[in-house]
Write an enzyme that holds these catalytic residues in place. Sequence first.
Site, PDB file in Angstrom:
ATOM      1  N   SER A  51       3.654   9.690 -15.700  1.00 49.87           N
ATOM      2  CA  SER A  51       2.179   9.520 -15.924  1.00 49.87           C
ATOM      3  C   SER A  51       2.003   9.875 -17.624  1.00 49.87           C
ATOM      4  O   SER A  51       2.631  10.723 -17.913  1.00 49.87           O
ATOM      5  CB  SER A  51       1.111  10.436 -15.205  1.00 49.87           C
TER       6      SER A  51
HETATM    7  N1  SAH Z   1       3.005  12.762 -10.935  1.00 44.71           N
HETATM    8  C1  SAH Z   1       4.238  11.797 -11.382  1.00 44.71           C
HETATM    9  C2  SAH Z   1       3.630  10.347 -11.378  1.00 44.71           C
HETATM   10  C3  SAH Z   1       4.839   9.560 -10.816  1.00 44.71           C
HETATM   11  S1  SAH Z   1       3.975   7.849 -10.404  1.00 44.71           S
HETATM   12  C4  SAH Z   1       4.756  12.303 -12.823  1.00 44.71           C
HETATM   13  O1  SAH Z   1       4.153  13.088 -13.297  1.00 44.71           O
HETATM   14  O2  SAH Z   1       5.636  11.846 -13.142  1.00 44.71           O
HETATM   15  C5  SAH Z   1       3.492   7.925  -8.687  1.00 44.71           C
HETATM   16  C6  SAH Z   1       4.659   8.258  -7.729  1.00 44.71           C
HETATM   17  O3  SAH Z   1       3.909   8.265  -6.229  1.00 44.71           O
HETATM   18  C7  SAH Z   1       5.658   7.335  -7.658  1.00 44.71           C
HETATM   19  O4  SAH Z   1       7.022   8.164  -7.876  1.00 44.71           O
HETATM   20  C8  SAH Z   1       5.743   6.631  -6.163  1.00 44.71           C
HETATM   21  O5  SAH Z   1       7.041   6.680  -5.619  1.00 44.71           O
HETATM   22  C9  SAH Z   1       4.824   7.745  -5.414  1.00 44.71           C
HETATM   23  N2  SAH Z   1       4.259   7.565  -4.449  1.00 44.71           N
HETATM   24  C10 SAH Z   1       3.848   6.141  -4.156  1.00 44.71           C
HETATM   25  N3  SAH Z   1       3.250   6.025  -2.741  1.00 44.71           N
HETATM   26  C11 SAH Z   1       3.680   7.309  -2.252  1.00 44.71           C
HETATM   27  C12 SAH Z   1       3.498   7.705  -0.913  1.00 44.71           C
HETATM   28  N4  SAH Z   1       2.758   7.007  -0.058  1.00 44.71           N
HETATM   29  N5  SAH Z   1       3.739   9.043  -0.438  1.00 44.71           N
HETATM   30  C13 SAH Z   1       4.317   9.707  -1.628  1.00 44.71           C
HETATM   31  N6  SAH Z   1       4.721   9.259  -2.701  1.00 44.71           N
HETATM   32  C14 SAH Z   1       4.444   8.200  -3.122  1.00 44.71           C
END
Ligand code: SAH
Length: 218
Positions: free
Chosen positions: A65
């Site tokens: 993010s």
């Molecule tokens: N907090 C992270 C943001 C990653 S992007 C950071 O700081 O890097 C969002 C993430 O949510 C992705 O890795 C994606 O695989 C995950 N995601 C999407 N749907 C999800 C679900 N149903 N349960 C758990 N994770 C999920």
Amino acid sequence: MQDSFRHQGLRKKLVEELIQKGINDQQVLDAISEVPRHLFFFDTAFLNFAYADQAFPIGSGQTISQPYTVAFQTSLLQPKKREKVLEIGTGSGYQTAVLAKLGVKVFSIERQHDLHLKATALLDELRIKARCFYGDGYKGKPAYAPFDKVLITCGAPFIPEDLKAQLKVGGRMVIPVGESQGVQKMMTVDKLSENEFEVSEHGDFQFVPMLESTERSK
Ligand code: SAH
């Protein structure tokens, strides 16, 4: 790869940029100045941009993010020391690390196995304490509920009932809600009583979608 004075200097600049963009929670700014974001770039092609205020690919079709988004969501969450926080979407583990720096007990769920393994290994290596799980965020983590706070870091099509149920009365959820390919509205969901919630909107953001797992029964 290690942290260095150069990286610390770049983080200081990033924090100044976030202040200019309106982030004023000192604890959040301190956490951002402490977490070495460059170590969370699993795709090293983007390493030179680690302290740019942008989101970048981390593999498996996902992104780390944007720092402003991490700072904004964390400020809205108002985490207090020792609170239990459930994060959905561990991704790189960067947001997880920022939460851990704030002294909360973090529980984080990721549905991509590869990312779950990489983030867990990195957080361990950095000695950042967080409990990471491979699984479906829509279901939350009932075994550890209730949570003081719930933070969703992917774009949800709706506010999942299971996550509302796992929130403490008096607790808050921060969740971007909207269509998977478009823009989401950042929302706070305050739990006033077992079945009363107050929802407020806090502007437009863009996240990768919160995906529903195939075995989900609904
Ligand atoms: N907090 C992270 C943001 C990653 S992007 C950071 O700081 O890097 C969002 C993430 O949510 C992705 O890795 C994606 O695989 C995950 N995601 C999407 N749907 C999800 C679900 N149903 N349960 C758990 N994770 C999920």
